[in-house]
Design a protein around this motif. Structure first.
Motif, PDB file in Angstrom:
ATOM      1  N   ASP A   1      38.107  81.243 -22.992  1.00 16.86           N
ATOM      2  CA  ASP A   1      38.827  81.883 -22.208  1.00 16.86           C
ATOM      3  C   ASP A   1      38.970  83.010 -22.651  1.00 16.86           C
ATOM      4  OD1 ASP A   1      38.618  79.521 -20.575  1.00 16.86           O
ATOM      5  OD2 ASP A   1      40.852  78.901 -21.043  1.00 16.86           O
ATOM      6  N   THR A   2      39.491  83.643 -23.928  1.00 15.92           N
ATOM      7  CA  THR A   2      39.928  84.796 -24.475  1.00 15.92           C
ATOM      8  C   THR A   2      38.218  85.584 -24.512  1.00 15.92           C
ATOM      9  OG1 THR A   2      41.708  84.248 -25.682  1.00 15.92           O
ATOM     10  CG2 THR A   2      40.798  86.359 -26.036  1.00 15.92           C
ATOM     11  N   LEU A   3      37.522  85.114 -24.885  1.00 17.47           N
ATOM     12  CA  LEU A   3      36.112  85.566 -24.970  1.00 17.47           C
ATOM     13  C   LEU A   3      35.594  86.058 -23.602  1.00 17.47           C
ATOM     14  CD1 LEU A   3      33.717  86.658 -26.602  1.00 17.47           C
ATOM     15  CD2 LEU A   3      32.819  84.247 -26.688  1.00 17.47           C
ATOM     16  N   ALA A   4      35.672  85.135 -22.686  1.00 18.21           N
ATOM     17  CA  ALA A   4      35.130  85.331 -21.220  1.00 18.21           C
ATOM     18  C   ALA A   4      36.141  86.548 -20.638  1.00 18.21           C
ATOM     19  CB  ALA A   4      35.409  84.039 -20.432  1.00 18.21           C
ATOM     20  N   ALA A   5      37.387  86.598 -20.825  1.00 22.28           N
ATOM     21  CA  ALA A   5      38.272  87.756 -20.527  1.00 22.28           C
ATOM     22  C   ALA A   5      37.863  88.762 -21.014  1.00 22.28           C
ATOM     23  CB  ALA A   5      39.550  87.183 -20.656  1.00 22.28           C
ATOM     24  N   LEU A   6      37.601  89.034 -22.198  1.00 19.02           N
ATOM     25  CA  LEU A   6      37.241  90.183 -23.040  1.00 19.02           C
ATOM     26  C   LEU A   6      35.861  90.775 -22.319  1.00 19.02           C
ATOM     27  CD1 LEU A   6      38.148  89.421 -26.619  1.00 19.02           C
ATOM     28  CD2 LEU A   6      39.031  91.380 -25.467  1.00 19.02           C
ATOM     29  N   CYS A   7      34.886  89.825 -22.256  1.00 16.94           N
ATOM     30  CA  CYS A   7      33.642  90.214 -21.548  1.00 16.94           C
ATOM     31  C   CYS A   7      33.835  90.817 -20.063  1.00 16.94           C
ATOM     32  CB  CYS A   7      32.474  88.905 -21.563  1.00 16.94           C
ATOM     33  SG  CYS A   7      32.186  88.394 -23.226  1.00 16.94           S
ATOM     34  N   THR A   8      34.715  89.935 -19.219  1.00 12.39           N
ATOM     35  CA  THR A   8      34.930  90.572 -18.071  1.00 12.39           C
ATOM     36  C   THR A   8      35.605  92.050 -18.057  1.00 12.39           C
ATOM     37  OG1 THR A   8      35.193  88.329 -17.104  1.00 12.39           O
ATOM     38  CG2 THR A   8      36.236  90.044 -15.832  1.00 12.39           C
ATOM     39  N   ALA A   9      36.496  92.129 -18.884  1.00  5.98           N
ATOM     40  CA  ALA A   9      37.092  93.323 -18.982  1.00  5.98           C
ATOM     41  C   ALA A   9      36.518  94.589 -19.382  1.00  5.98           C
ATOM     42  CB  ALA A   9      38.394  93.232 -19.909  1.00  5.98           C
ATOM     43  N   LEU A  10      35.605  94.417 -20.357  1.00 10.74           N
ATOM     44  CA  LEU A  10      34.678  95.157 -20.988  1.00 10.74           C
ATOM     45  C   LEU A  10      33.475  95.404 -20.153  1.00 10.74           C
ATOM     46  CD1 LEU A  10      35.440  94.931 -24.602  1.00 10.74           C
ATOM     47  CD2 LEU A  10      36.393  96.584 -23.066  1.00 10.74           C
ATOM     48  N   ASP A  11      33.223  94.395 -19.349  1.00  5.91           N
ATOM     49  CA  ASP A  11      31.807  94.374 -18.793  1.00  5.91           C
ATOM     50  C   ASP A  11      30.714  94.318 -19.535  1.00  5.91           C
ATOM     51  OD1 ASP A  11      30.069  94.381 -16.343  1.00  5.91           O
ATOM     52  OD2 ASP A  11      29.846  96.423 -16.480  1.00  5.91           O
ATOM     53  N   CYS A  12      30.831  93.177 -20.531  1.00  4.32           N
ATOM     54  CA  CYS A  12      29.666  93.121 -21.384  1.00  4.32           C
ATOM     55  C   CYS A  12      29.471  91.481 -21.663  1.00  4.32           C
ATOM     56  CB  CYS A  12      30.107  93.766 -22.874  1.00  4.32           C
ATOM     57  SG  CYS A  12      31.624  92.757 -23.675  1.00  4.32           S
ATOM     58  N   THR A  13      28.682  91.165 -22.593  1.00  2.00           N
ATOM     59  CA  THR A  13      28.298  89.697 -22.846  1.00  2.00           C
ATOM     60  C   THR A  13      28.856  89.449 -24.281  1.00  2.00           C
ATOM     61  OG1 THR A  13      26.107  90.284 -23.876  1.00  2.00           O
ATOM     62  CG2 THR A  13      26.280  90.256 -21.446  1.00  2.00           C
ATOM     63  N   PRO A  14      29.011  88.369 -24.359  1.00  2.00           N
ATOM     64  CA  PRO A  14      29.290  87.889 -25.843  1.00  2.00           C
ATOM     65  C   PRO A  14      28.380  88.490 -26.755  1.00  2.00           C
ATOM     66  CG  PRO A  14      29.568  85.952 -24.344  1.00  2.00           C
ATOM     67  CD  PRO A  14      28.830  86.920 -23.545  1.00  2.00           C
ATOM     68  N   ASN A  15      27.238  88.479 -26.634  1.00  2.00           N
ATOM     69  CA  ASN A  15      26.314  89.132 -27.528  1.00  2.00           C
ATOM     70  C   ASN A  15      26.435  90.586 -27.979  1.00  2.00           C
ATOM     71  OD1 ASN A  15      24.575  86.719 -27.745  1.00  2.00           O
ATOM     72  ND2 ASN A  15      23.130  87.803 -26.203  1.00  2.00           N
ATOM     73  N   ASP A  16      27.535  91.364 -27.051  1.00  2.00           N
ATOM     74  CA  ASP A  16      27.973  92.539 -27.248  1.00  2.00           C
ATOM     75  C   ASP A  16      29.027  92.518 -28.295  1.00  2.00           C
ATOM     76  OD1 ASP A  16      26.212  93.863 -25.526  1.00  2.00           O
ATOM     77  OD2 ASP A  16      27.315  93.649 -23.930  1.00  2.00           O
ATOM     78  N   LEU A  17      29.814  91.563 -28.307  1.00  2.22           N
ATOM     79  CA  LEU A  17      31.163  91.143 -29.140  1.00  2.22           C
ATOM     80  C   LEU A  17      30.953  90.619 -30.415  1.00  2.22           C
ATOM     81  CD1 LEU A  17      33.418  90.374 -26.370  1.00  2.22           C
ATOM     82  CD2 LEU A  17      33.045  92.595 -27.345  1.00  2.22           C
ATOM     83  N   LEU A  18      29.760  89.690 -30.479  1.00  2.00           N
ATOM     84  CA  LEU A  18      29.370  88.976 -31.699  1.00  2.00           C
ATOM     85  C   LEU A  18      28.353  89.224 -32.242  1.00  2.00           C
ATOM     86  CD1 LEU A  18      30.826  85.887 -30.387  1.00  2.00           C
ATOM     87  CD2 LEU A  18      32.025  87.122 -31.981  1.00  2.00           C
ATOM     88  N   ASP A  19      28.097  89.175 -33.553  1.00  2.00           N
ATOM     89  CA  ASP A  19      26.837  89.456 -34.179  1.00  2.00           C
ATOM     90  C   ASP A  19      26.764  88.306 -35.102  1.00  2.00           C
ATOM     91  OD1 ASP A  19      24.406  90.288 -34.853  1.00  2.00           O
ATOM     92  OD2 ASP A  19      25.009  91.510 -36.746  1.00  2.00           O
ATOM     93  N   ILE A  20      25.867  87.400 -34.934  1.00  2.00           N
ATOM     94  CA  ILE A  20      25.711  85.976 -35.436  1.00  2.00           C
ATOM     95  C   ILE A  20      24.566  85.844 -36.568  1.00  2.00           C
ATOM     96  CG2 ILE A  20      25.554  83.499 -35.319  1.00  2.00           C
ATOM     97  CD1 ILE A  20      27.401  83.711 -32.727  1.00  2.00           C
ATOM     98  N   ASP A  21      24.983  85.702 -37.844  1.00  2.00           N
ATOM     99  CA  ASP A  21      23.810  85.488 -38.853  1.00  2.00           C
ATOM    100  C   ASP A  21      23.348  84.071 -38.634  1.00  2.00           C
ATOM    101  OD1 ASP A  21      22.397  85.416 -40.933  1.00  2.00           O
ATOM    102  OD2 ASP A  21      23.705  85.841 -42.517  1.00  2.00           O
ATOM    103  N   THR A  22      22.223  83.845 -38.418  1.00  2.00           N
ATOM    104  CA  THR A  22      21.633  82.631 -38.076  1.00  2.00           C
ATOM    105  C   THR A  22      20.706  82.232 -39.233  1.00  2.00           C
ATOM    106  OG1 THR A  22      19.778  83.439 -36.954  1.00  2.00           O
ATOM    107  CG2 THR A  22      21.831  82.441 -35.518  1.00  2.00           C
ATOM    108  N   THR A  23      20.775  83.076 -40.364  1.00  6.84           N
ATOM    109  CA  THR A  23      20.074  82.672 -41.616  1.00  6.84           C
ATOM    110  C   THR A  23      20.551  81.398 -42.131  1.00  6.84           C
ATOM    111  OG1 THR A  23      19.888  84.816 -42.003  1.00  6.84           O
ATOM    112  CG2 THR A  23      19.251  83.568 -43.799  1.00  6.84           C
TER     113      THR A  23
END
Length: 103
Positions: A53-75
């Motif tokens: 819910d917090t992640l979704a609110a941040l995305c809404t407030a900043l008009d972005c996607t989770p990919n803009d907020l997180l960089d996930i290392d999938t190695t």
């Protein structure tokens, strides 16, 4: 898997420079009320956990996607070595007249 928190970068790209600005945006655009301390912690530390819910609110407030907020290392990580299988002990030879080895 390791994630890098990029909230400050995403906020700065949208000209949100302070916790007070982000707190106001979260309330106005996403309806999320957060304490100043919680918003400050989001901006200054990488959270160990984050509610969706917090992640979704941040995305809404900043008009972005989770990919803009997180960089996930999938190695892939190296698998831990498997311990060797236990060695079976040989059963004692049966004594004459007995049908089963002793316990």
């Amino acid at each position: 898997m390791k994630a890098t928190w990029r909230l400050r970068m995403a906020a700065a790209q949208r000209e949100v420079w302070t916790g007070a600005q982000l707190r106001r945006l979260l309330a106005e655009k996403a309806g999320l009320q957060m304490s100043s301390a919680s918003v400050s912690a989001l901006l200054t530390k990488q959270p160990a956990q984050l509610k969706l819910d917090t992640l979704a609110a941040l995305c809404t407030a900043l008009d972005c996607t989770p990919n803009d907020l997180l960089d996930i290392d999938t190695t892939p990580v190296a698998a831990a070595p498997t311990p060797p299988a236990p060695v079976a002990r040989a059963a004692a030879p049966a004594k004459p007249g007995r049908s089963m080895p002793p316990l």
